[in-house]
Design a protein around this motif. Structure first.
Motif, PDB file in Angstrom:
ATOM      1  N   TRP A  40       0.837  -1.211   0.000  1.00 34.85           N
ATOM      2  CA  TRP A  40       0.000   0.000   0.000  1.00 34.85           C
ATOM      3  C   TRP A  40       0.867   1.254   0.000  1.00 34.85           C
ATOM      4  O   TRP A  40       0.601   2.198  -0.738  1.00 34.85           O
ATOM      5  CB  TRP A  40      -0.942  -0.006   1.200  1.00 34.85           C
ATOM      6  CG  TRP A  40      -1.754   1.241   1.301  1.00 34.85           C
ATOM      7  CD1 TRP A  40      -2.874   1.545   0.581  1.00 34.85           C
ATOM      8  CD2 TRP A  40      -1.490   2.364   2.147  1.00 34.85           C
ATOM      9  NE1 TRP A  40      -3.330   2.795   0.945  1.00 34.85           N
ATOM     10  CE2 TRP A  40      -2.491   3.321   1.896  1.00 34.85           C
ATOM     11  CE3 TRP A  40      -0.513   2.649   3.084  1.00 34.85           C
ATOM     12  CZ2 TRP A  40      -2.539   4.537   2.562  1.00 34.85           C
ATOM     13  CZ3 TRP A  40      -0.567   3.859   3.747  1.00 34.85           C
ATOM     14  CH2 TRP A  40      -1.575   4.785   3.471  1.00 34.85           C
ATOM     15  N   HIS A  43       2.286   1.620  -3.405  1.00 38.30           N
ATOM     16  CA  HIS A  43       1.236   2.089  -4.320  1.00 38.30           C
ATOM     17  C   HIS A  43       0.988   3.582  -4.155  1.00 38.30           C
ATOM     18  O   HIS A  43       0.870   4.322  -5.140  1.00 38.30           O
ATOM     19  CB  HIS A  43      -0.049   1.302  -4.080  1.00 38.30           C
ATOM     20  CG  HIS A  43      -1.194   1.765  -4.907  1.00 38.30           C
ATOM     21  ND1 HIS A  43      -2.139   2.637  -4.435  1.00 38.30           N
ATOM     22  CD2 HIS A  43      -1.545   1.479  -6.182  1.00 38.30           C
ATOM     23  CE1 HIS A  43      -3.021   2.878  -5.385  1.00 38.30           C
ATOM     24  NE2 HIS A  43      -2.685   2.184  -6.454  1.00 38.30           N
ATOM     25  N   GLU A  44       0.901   4.047  -2.928  1.00 42.53           N
ATOM     26  CA  GLU A  44       0.648   5.464  -2.675  1.00 42.53           C
ATOM     27  C   GLU A  44       1.804   6.329  -3.162  1.00 42.53           C
ATOM     28  O   GLU A  44       1.584   7.393  -3.735  1.00 42.53           O
ATOM     29  CB  GLU A  44       0.394   5.698  -1.183  1.00 42.53           C
ATOM     30  CG  GLU A  44      -0.892   5.072  -0.680  1.00 42.53           C
ATOM     31  CD  GLU A  44      -2.120   5.646  -1.342  1.00 42.53           C
ATOM     32  OE1 GLU A  44      -2.238   6.886  -1.425  1.00 42.53           O
ATOM     33  OE2 GLU A  44      -2.972   4.856  -1.788  1.00 42.53           O
ATOM     34  N   SER A  47       1.843   6.278  -7.060  1.00 47.99           N
ATOM     35  CA  SER A  47       0.666   6.887  -7.681  1.00 47.99           C
ATOM     36  C   SER A  47       0.803   8.409  -7.813  1.00 47.99           C
ATOM     37  O   SER A  47       0.085   9.027  -8.592  1.00 47.99           O
ATOM     38  CB  SER A  47      -0.595   6.548  -6.891  1.00 47.99           C
ATOM     39  OG  SER A  47      -0.603   7.229  -5.652  1.00 47.99           O
ATOM     40  N   LEU A  76       0.407  -3.053  -7.693  1.00 52.76           N
ATOM     41  CA  LEU A  76      -0.246  -2.960  -8.992  1.00 52.76           C
ATOM     42  C   LEU A  76      -1.699  -3.431  -8.901  1.00 52.76           C
ATOM     43  O   LEU A  76      -2.601  -2.804  -9.468  1.00 52.76           O
ATOM     44  CB  LEU A  76       0.522  -3.779 -10.026  1.00 52.76           C
ATOM     45  CG  LEU A  76       0.054  -3.700 -11.452  1.00 52.76           C
ATOM     46  CD1 LEU A  76       0.182  -2.282 -11.987  1.00 52.76           C
ATOM     47  CD2 LEU A  76       0.876  -4.648 -12.326  1.00 52.76           C
ATOM     48  N   ALA A  79      -4.449  -0.999  -7.769  1.00 54.72           N
ATOM     49  CA  ALA A  79      -5.056  -0.068  -8.717  1.00 54.72           C
ATOM     50  C   ALA A  79      -6.463  -0.529  -9.084  1.00 54.72           C
ATOM     51  O   ALA A  79      -7.287   0.262  -9.529  1.00 54.72           O
ATOM     52  CB  ALA A  79      -4.196   0.049  -9.971  1.00 54.72           C
ATOM     53  N   VAL A  80      -6.745  -1.813  -8.870  1.00 53.18           N
ATOM     54  CA  VAL A  80      -8.052  -2.378  -9.229  1.00 53.18           C
ATOM     55  C   VAL A  80      -8.896  -2.696  -7.988  1.00 53.18           C
ATOM     56  O   VAL A  80     -10.086  -2.490  -7.975  1.00 53.18           O
ATOM     57  CB  VAL A  80      -7.851  -3.664 -10.073  1.00 53.18           C
ATOM     58  CG1 VAL A  80      -9.177  -4.270 -10.465  1.00 53.18           C
ATOM     59  CG2 VAL A  80      -7.004  -3.375 -11.302  1.00 53.18           C
ATOM     60  N   SER A  82      -9.072  -2.816  -3.471  1.00 51.51           N
ATOM     61  CA  SER A  82      -8.530  -2.193  -2.255  1.00 51.51           C
ATOM     62  C   SER A  82      -7.732  -3.221  -1.466  1.00 51.51           C
ATOM     63  O   SER A  82      -7.933  -4.425  -1.629  1.00 51.51           O
ATOM     64  CB  SER A  82      -9.669  -1.624  -1.406  1.00 51.51           C
ATOM     65  OG  SER A  82     -10.452  -2.677  -0.905  1.00 51.51           O
TER      66      SER A  82
END
Length: 83
Positions: A40, A43-44, A47, A76, A79-80, A82
């Protein structure tokens, strides 16, 4: 001669080791939540809109590290879906 008992011995030793994994709906792990959190954070940061506290405390180290590919794949997937 050895081949006759190799498969039964393998199965006799393998099935009891897999039984705990197959006997539960959700496999409890000790460090699973930590890997999800790391993915996470990754990802943050990637992004481009991380919370201020994450951007201040972390940066992405693009060198290969242990578990990096797993975290990258989970990030990755975030992105789709949670975490």
């Amino acid at each position: 001669m050895a081949r006759r008992w190799t498969l039964p011995l393998f199965l006799a030793l393998t099935v009891p080791h897999l039984a705990p994994i197959w006997s539960v709906r959700y496999l409890p792990t000790g460090d699973g939540p930590v890997h999800v959190y790391n993915a996470w954070v990754l990802h943050e940061l990637v992004s481009g809109h991380p919370p201020a506290n994450l951007a201040h405390a972390y940066r992405v180290d693009w060198k290969p590290q242990p578990n990096w590919s797993g975290h990258a794949l989970m990030a990755l997937a975030m992105a789709v879906v949670s975490p």
